[in-house]
Motif scaffolding. Sequence first.
Motif, PDB file in Angstrom:
ATOM      1  N   VAL A   1      -5.450   7.253   1.302  1.00 30.77           N
ATOM      2  CA  VAL A   1      -5.536   5.693   1.227  1.00 30.77           C
ATOM      3  C   VAL A   1      -6.571   5.471   2.013  1.00 30.77           C
ATOM      4  O   VAL A   1      -6.823   6.151   3.265  1.00 30.77           O
ATOM      5  CB  VAL A   1      -4.223   5.089   1.477  1.00 30.77           C
ATOM      6  CG1 VAL A   1      -4.610   3.448   1.782  1.00 30.77           C
ATOM      7  CG2 VAL A   1      -3.313   5.089   0.656  1.00 30.77           C
TER       8      VAL A   1
ATOM      9  N   TRP B   1       0.717  -1.438   0.112  1.00 28.78           N
ATOM     10  CA  TRP B   1      -0.084  -0.028   0.026  1.00 28.78           C
ATOM     11  C   TRP B   1       0.759   1.210   0.092  1.00 28.78           C
ATOM     12  O   TRP B   1       0.375   2.363   0.047  1.00 28.78           O
ATOM     13  CB  TRP B   1      -0.917   0.042   1.345  1.00 28.78           C
ATOM     14  CG  TRP B   1      -0.209  -0.334   2.591  1.00 28.78           C
ATOM     15  CD1 TRP B   1      -0.002  -1.527   3.103  1.00 28.78           C
ATOM     16  CD2 TRP B   1       0.427   0.573   3.364  1.00 28.78           C
ATOM     17  NE1 TRP B   1       0.449  -1.673   4.238  1.00 28.78           N
ATOM     18  CE2 TRP B   1       1.088  -0.388   4.283  1.00 28.78           C
ATOM     19  CE3 TRP B   1       0.705   1.681   3.370  1.00 28.78           C
ATOM     20  CZ2 TRP B   1       1.775   0.016   5.533  1.00 28.78           C
ATOM     21  CZ3 TRP B   1       1.673   2.339   4.371  1.00 28.78           C
ATOM     22  CH2 TRP B   1       2.156   1.525   5.282  1.00 28.78           C
TER      23      TRP B   1
ATOM     24  N   HIS C   1      -5.855  -2.356   4.039  1.00 29.34           N
ATOM     25  CA  HIS C   1      -4.750  -2.920   4.293  1.00 29.34           C
ATOM     26  C   HIS C   1      -4.558  -2.918   5.697  1.00 29.34           C
ATOM     27  O   HIS C   1      -3.760  -3.484   6.271  1.00 29.34           O
ATOM     28  CB  HIS C   1      -3.666  -2.190   3.534  1.00 29.34           C
ATOM     29  CG  HIS C   1      -3.876  -2.158   2.203  1.00 29.34           C
ATOM     30  ND1 HIS C   1      -3.569  -3.197   1.396  1.00 29.34           N
ATOM     31  CD2 HIS C   1      -3.964  -1.268   1.397  1.00 29.34           C
ATOM     32  CE1 HIS C   1      -3.800  -2.972   0.072  1.00 29.34           C
ATOM     33  NE2 HIS C   1      -4.006  -1.719   0.036  1.00 29.34           N
TER      34      HIS C   1
END
Length: 211
Positions: free
Chosen positions: A31, A21, A36
């Motif tokens: 993000v 990521w 993740h």
Amino acid sequence: MGQQETGTNMTLTPDRTTPLWAPPQHTVVPVEAGIHWDAVAVGQELGLAALAVLDQETRSQPGPVIWDTRVNRFYFLVPAGSLSAVDPRLSGRLLGRGTWIAVPGLDLVDPIGVCWPAPPNPSAPEQLVDPLRLAAALHHANTSQWVTRNVGDRAQEILASADQLAGRACIICRTSVGPLYSAGSVTVPGDGVEYVREVVSCTEHQGVHRG
């Protein structure tokens, strides 16, 4: 080079030292949490204190922590789905799906803009912050005070609880399970006066960072 905000399409080729990521260098990428990792967001002062605790306990490998100096906020990245392990009363915001967080490229470690005070560990790129350890660190940071401990030829600022200052808990990991051994002393600031307290360490940390 200054920080550049980009979209969410990450083009960095993953390798064995880079999390999947992680955004490209020199960029800041929004993000979504909950994929993740999840995130625990706290204010700057509490974040610095909790990170100091985690650094001491993990020998400076606490897992990834983001510092957004623009809004004076820290983000501790914990495994996705683990927020239930973190006490919501710990002065933090628990961030999962539907929340987007500015994530810096791994080269952005200077405390300017969005940066990594604790970047991902290249030897264990998928390692995240342990949520139970983080919860304990946040509690410790909320209930302790800064003291000075002599470590070799240098002074080290650490957080110490009442039990640690009374010699009832290890000065490194806070365990009260014996046996406990003499581990030197710390200097505690008072009202215009400093005083010295003898401290102890557990078997695991006997002789570690002893002044």
